[in-house]
Motif scaffolding. Structure first.
Motif, PDB file in Angstrom:
ATOM      1  N   GLU A  33       0.836  -1.198   0.000  1.00  0.00           N
ATOM      2  CA  GLU A  33       0.000   0.000   0.000  1.00  0.00           C
ATOM      3  C   GLU A  33       0.873   1.251   0.000  1.00  0.00           C
ATOM      4  O   GLU A  33       2.065   1.187   0.300  1.00  0.00           O
ATOM      5  CB  GLU A  33      -0.920   0.002   1.223  1.00  0.00           C
ATOM      6  CG  GLU A  33      -1.867  -1.185   1.284  1.00  0.00           C
ATOM      7  CD  GLU A  33      -2.673  -1.229   2.574  1.00  0.00           C
ATOM      8  OE1 GLU A  33      -3.650  -1.988   2.617  1.00  0.00           O
ATOM      9  OE2 GLU A  33      -2.324  -0.500   3.516  1.00  0.00           O
ATOM     10  N   HIS A  34       0.275   2.380  -0.327  1.00  0.00           N
ATOM     11  CA  HIS A  34       1.019   3.639  -0.246  1.00  0.00           C
ATOM     12  C   HIS A  34       0.045   4.783   0.021  1.00  0.00           C
ATOM     13  O   HIS A  34      -1.167   4.583   0.092  1.00  0.00           O
ATOM     14  CB  HIS A  34       1.832   3.897  -1.519  1.00  0.00           C
ATOM     15  CG  HIS A  34       1.011   4.265  -2.724  1.00  0.00           C
ATOM     16  ND1 HIS A  34       0.387   3.338  -3.526  1.00  0.00           N
ATOM     17  CD2 HIS A  34       0.714   5.476  -3.263  1.00  0.00           C
ATOM     18  CE1 HIS A  34      -0.246   3.960  -4.513  1.00  0.00           C
ATOM     19  NE2 HIS A  34      -0.068   5.250  -4.374  1.00  0.00           N
ATOM     20  N   PHE A  35       0.598   5.955   0.174  1.00  0.00           N
ATOM     21  CA  PHE A  35      -0.204   7.154   0.440  1.00  0.00           C
ATOM     22  C   PHE A  35       0.035   8.193  -0.644  1.00  0.00           C
ATOM     23  O   PHE A  35       1.136   8.311  -1.182  1.00  0.00           O
ATOM     24  CB  PHE A  35       0.164   7.762   1.800  1.00  0.00           C
ATOM     25  CG  PHE A  35      -0.508   7.107   2.969  1.00  0.00           C
ATOM     26  CD1 PHE A  35      -1.637   7.658   3.548  1.00  0.00           C
ATOM     27  CD2 PHE A  35      -0.017   5.916   3.494  1.00  0.00           C
ATOM     28  CE1 PHE A  35      -2.257   7.055   4.633  1.00  0.00           C
ATOM     29  CE2 PHE A  35      -0.623   5.308   4.570  1.00  0.00           C
ATOM     30  CZ  PHE A  35      -1.744   5.876   5.140  1.00  0.00           C
ATOM     31  N   ARG A  36      -1.008   8.933  -0.956  1.00  0.00           N
ATOM     32  CA  ARG A  36      -0.880  10.178  -1.709  1.00  0.00           C
ATOM     33  C   ARG A  36      -1.043  11.295  -0.685  1.00  0.00           C
ATOM     34  O   ARG A  36      -1.996  11.286   0.098  1.00  0.00           O
ATOM     35  CB  ARG A  36      -1.949  10.294  -2.792  1.00  0.00           C
ATOM     36  CG  ARG A  36      -2.045   9.071  -3.720  1.00  0.00           C
ATOM     37  CD  ARG A  36      -0.918   9.000  -4.716  1.00  0.00           C
ATOM     38  NE  ARG A  36      -0.966   7.734  -5.466  1.00  0.00           N
ATOM     39  CZ  ARG A  36      -1.688   7.542  -6.567  1.00  0.00           C
ATOM     40  NH1 ARG A  36      -2.443   8.517  -7.037  1.00  0.00           N
ATOM     41  NH2 ARG A  36      -1.652   6.380  -7.184  1.00  0.00           N
ATOM     42  N   ILE A  37      -0.136  12.227  -0.692  1.00  0.00           N
ATOM     43  CA  ILE A  37      -0.130  13.305   0.302  1.00  0.00           C
ATOM     44  C   ILE A  37      -0.397  14.634  -0.399  1.00  0.00           C
ATOM     45  O   ILE A  37       0.201  14.923  -1.441  1.00  0.00           O
ATOM     46  CB  ILE A  37       1.230  13.379   1.030  1.00  0.00           C
ATOM     47  CG1 ILE A  37       1.709  11.991   1.457  1.00  0.00           C
ATOM     48  CG2 ILE A  37       1.149  14.335   2.207  1.00  0.00           C
ATOM     49  CD1 ILE A  37       0.886  11.332   2.529  1.00  0.00           C
TER      50      ILE A  37
END
Length: 309
Positions: A179-183
């Motif tokens: 998983e990852h994040f968009r900031i």
């Protein structure tokens, strides 16, 4: 011209810098998505301020559709060289050549939506766990649902109902493998805030944001720049118009506005009386009422705003 609230702009700046530093502290391999658009330019400027006098401690990522404005690429290359940043470029053409995506055909063909696969592949290749972009909540109704830390699942998809609470500026960057994040550090900014901050900081901008003459066609209420990438109907004849761009993206879907604004001061005045949103010039948003939200669910990241992006 300095009739804007300096304290308010400084508060926005401080909030964004705090978020950028939180990203650097919480994630192992963050990156900043850069397009040469105004929002990604501000984000890069804020990242420099966040770690000055050190250089930006993470790479800039640009997804090149192959249909970019030449002025944007020139600006990108000069800026990266001047600040000593590490630039990663993902090419949509490579995704097409590998059979990962299929080139659109027809008069409304664009590579804008094809960027999703190239972006996700680039993030995976470089093991990016947090991708910072310049999207703002005022731009579009789907963006208004975004948190500062926007969670993406292992397929890069966004579920607006499965986001973490953000109380008292406490950000939760915990994730599962894959998983990852968009900031979005400038989520609370408006288009007017952006231009006033650019003026306050005296930031150099790509020339296509200012008035110039260019061959264009008018299609479905949108003014598009004439180029070899645009498929013309028999009834469409390019004409020389005095225009500028409020957003920067793929040439095939980025609309211009008639304008004589030749400075940041002129642009601020023009926006203050404009009745059209900046997204109103984007032909790709007019494909359906839910076009942006549908693309975001698939992992799309608007590269003018998000990458400004």
């Amino acid at each position: 011209m300095e009739n804007y609230n300096l304290n308010y702009l400084k508060e926005l700046e401080s909030e964004s810098i705090y978020i950028i530093r939180e990203v650097a502290a919480q994630f192992e391999r963050p990156a900043l998505l850069f397009s040469g658009g105004k929002d990604s330019i501000i984000l890069t400027h804020l990242a420099r301020k966040s770690f000055y006098p050190s250089k930006i401690p993470f790479p800039l990522i640009h997804i090149d559709t192959g249909h970019n404005f030449p002025e944007t690429l020139d600006y990108r290359d000069k800026m990266v060289e001047s600040i000593g940043a590490n630039l990663i470029v993902g090419h949509v053409q490579d995704s097409i050549d590998k059979g990962r995506v299929k080139e659109e055909t027809g008069f409304n063909a664009s590579r804008n939506m094809l960027q999703t696969v190239t972006l996700l592949d680039t993030l995976e290749e470089f093991k990016i766990d947090a991708a910072m972009g310049g999207a703002r909540r005022d731009e579009e109704k789907a963006r208004a649902k975004e948190r500062f830390f926007s969670h993406r699942d292992e397929f890069g998809q966004w579920d607006p109902k499965n986001q973490r609470p953000e109380l008292w500026n406490i950000f939760n960057g915990k994730k599962n493998p894959g998983e990852h994040f968009r900031i979005f550090p400038i989520s609370n900014w408006t288009e007017m805030d952006v231009w006033q901050y650019l003026h306050m900081e005296k930031i150099e901008m790509p020339v296509i944001y200012f008035t110039h003459k260019r061959l264009c066609i008018k299609r479905n209420g949108t003014i598009l720049a004439h180029s070899e990438h645009l498929n013309l109907r028999e009834s469409e004849n390019p004409e020389l118009l005095q225009i500028r761009f409020r957003t920067i993206g793929d040439m095939t879907c980025t609309g211009a506005v008639m304008s004589e604004a030749n400075s940041l001061e002129d642009i601020i005045t023009e926006i203050s009386i404009s009745r059209q949103t900046e997204r109103g010039t984007r032909a790709d948003d007019k494909r359906s009422d839910s076009a942006m939200e549908d693309r975001k669910r698939e992992g799309y990241f608007d590269l003018e705003f998000g990458f400004g992006i």
